[in-house]
Design a protein around this motif. Sequence first.
Motif, PDB file in Angstrom:
ATOM      1  N   ARG A 123      -2.147  -3.815  -0.083  1.00 15.72           N
ATOM      2  CA  ARG A 123      -3.326  -3.521  -0.903  1.00 15.72           C
ATOM      3  C   ARG A 123      -4.588  -3.568  -0.061  1.00 15.72           C
ATOM      4  N   ALA A 124      -4.677  -4.565   0.828  1.00 15.59           N
ATOM      5  CA  ALA A 124      -5.867  -4.699   1.673  1.00 15.59           C
ATOM      6  C   ALA A 124      -6.034  -3.487   2.588  1.00 15.59           C
ATOM      7  N   VAL A 125      -4.920  -2.971   3.086  1.00 15.33           N
ATOM      8  CA  VAL A 125      -4.988  -1.778   3.929  1.00 15.33           C
ATOM      9  C   VAL A 125      -5.610  -0.621   3.162  1.00 15.33           C
ATOM     10  N   PHE A 126      -5.183  -0.417   1.921  1.00 12.34           N
ATOM     11  CA  PHE A 126      -5.704   0.714   1.162  1.00 12.34           C
ATOM     12  C   PHE A 126      -7.134   0.472   0.678  1.00 12.34           C
ATOM     13  N   VAL A 127      -7.483  -0.773   0.432  1.00 11.79           N
ATOM     14  CA  VAL A 127      -8.894  -1.077   0.132  1.00 11.79           C
ATOM     15  C   VAL A 127      -9.758  -0.720   1.335  1.00 11.79           C
ATOM     16  N   ALA A 128      -9.285  -1.080   2.531  1.00 15.49           N
ATOM     17  CA  ALA A 128     -10.028  -0.760   3.746  1.00 15.49           C
ATOM     18  C   ALA A 128     -10.118   0.747   3.959  1.00 15.49           C
ATOM     19  N   LEU A 129      -8.996   1.448   3.737  1.00 12.60           N
ATOM     20  CA  LEU A 129      -8.991   2.897   3.931  1.00 12.60           C
ATOM     21  C   LEU A 129      -9.933   3.607   2.962  1.00 12.60           C
ATOM     22  N   THR A 130      -9.858   3.247   1.687  1.00 15.62           N
ATOM     23  CA  THR A 130     -10.704   3.923   0.706  1.00 15.62           C
ATOM     24  C   THR A 130     -12.169   3.546   0.897  1.00 15.62           C
ATOM     25  N   GLY A 131     -12.423   2.290   1.250  1.00 16.43           N
ATOM     26  CA  GLY A 131     -13.803   1.878   1.503  1.00 16.43           C
ATOM     27  C   GLY A 131     -14.394   2.614   2.683  1.00 16.43           C
ATOM     28  N   ALA A 132     -13.649   2.699   3.781  1.00 12.02           N
ATOM     29  CA  ALA A 132     -14.133   3.400   4.964  1.00 12.02           C
ATOM     30  C   ALA A 132     -14.325   4.884   4.682  1.00 12.02           C
ATOM     31  N   ALA A 133     -13.387   5.474   3.930  1.00 12.64           N
ATOM     32  CA  ALA A 133     -13.501   6.900   3.608  1.00 12.64           C
ATOM     33  C   ALA A 133     -14.730   7.174   2.755  1.00 12.64           C
ATOM     34  N   THR A 134     -15.029   6.263   1.824  1.00 11.23           N
ATOM     35  CA  THR A 134     -16.209   6.432   0.967  1.00 11.23           C
ATOM     36  C   THR A 134     -17.487   6.350   1.790  1.00 11.23           C
ATOM     37  N   LEU A 135     -17.575   5.357   2.657  1.00 12.80           N
ATOM     38  CA  LEU A 135     -18.769   5.188   3.483  1.00 12.80           C
ATOM     39  C   LEU A 135     -18.953   6.337   4.467  1.00 12.80           C
ATOM     40  N   ALA A 136     -17.841   6.918   4.897  1.00 11.07           N
ATOM     41  CA  ALA A 136     -17.902   7.960   5.932  1.00 11.07           C
ATOM     42  C   ALA A 136     -18.218   9.348   5.386  1.00 11.07           C
ATOM     43  N   GLN A 137     -18.282   9.507   4.055  1.00 14.05           N
ATOM     44  CA  GLN A 137     -18.451  10.846   3.495  1.00 14.05           C
ATOM     45  C   GLN A 137     -19.643  11.618   4.084  1.00 14.05           C
ATOM     46  N   PRO A 138     -20.822  11.015   4.243  1.00 18.08           N
ATOM     47  CA  PRO A 138     -21.952  11.806   4.763  1.00 18.08           C
ATOM     48  C   PRO A 138     -21.744  12.315   6.182  1.00 18.08           C
ATOM     49  N   ILE A 139     -21.000  11.569   6.995  1.00 17.84           N
ATOM     50  CA  ILE A 139     -20.826  11.966   8.392  1.00 17.84           C
ATOM     51  C   ILE A 139     -19.442  12.536   8.672  1.00 17.84           C
TER      52      ILE A 139
END
Length: 270
Positions: A123-139
């Motif tokens: 679960r932590a892996v996917f929280v990290a993946l989705t969080g990073a993907a959300t933050l990275a959207q502008p760039i």
Amino acid sequence: MLAHERIGSGEPLVLVHGIGHRRQAWYPVVDRLAEHREVVLIDLPGHGESPALVPDERPIKEHLRDVLEETFAALDLDRPHIAGNSLGGRIALEAAADNLVSSATTLAPAGFWRGSLDFLYIRAVFVALTGAATLAQPIAPALLRTAPGRAAAMGLLMTHGGRLAPELALGDLRGLVAAKPALRTIMDGGEPFDRTIDPSIPVTVAWGTRDLVLLPYQAGRARKALPHAAHVSLPKCGHVPMIDDVDLVVDVLLEGSNHPRLGQPRYDVA
């Protein structure tokens, strides 16, 4: 109706992606498979272009089974071969246990973690993946334009993420963010796989030696749980191995779905 594509001719092989992914996960191998199979790519509910996953009172695995049965009926598929990665692999095993398919080939199927602590890690892996993907959207467009950027963005999922085409990588990143509601629902219903599959249904379980999501020790647990299956090691491959070793994954999928051998298989049965 689930979003889908049908490519090629021959016996039908349904390909099911993993949690947070989409049907384009199979694009690196689909053309090769379509030389021998009618390949059916589907987007799971709440993923890709399919309708949202709407929770109800049923366990999530029953919900997904019913959706799969409805899709088979709508596409006029009678006990097709099925292959899946991660969650898709778990769905393939469930379909085999329910006698819905002629064979099941799985790449790092979900359901073989040791216990609650290991599931917390997943679960932590996917929280990290989705969080990073959300933050990275502008760039994301600029980041994923370069091979090193793609390798970094996909590093938890693939050993060679830099090989992924920029447009596929960008679509995957955006798809992961869009799939967050479905991902939460599916994770909340996560449980180990503990069913019996009739030995007459061929099952293959393949695992990347560099899987950072469903750690490779789980391949040993799958071997014990599924003694009649063929168990295959995918050297130097990550959790989503289709880009890491195209030739090897194609061979595993064709062999697993009972394609006549095209010479000796390239993989070692562990």
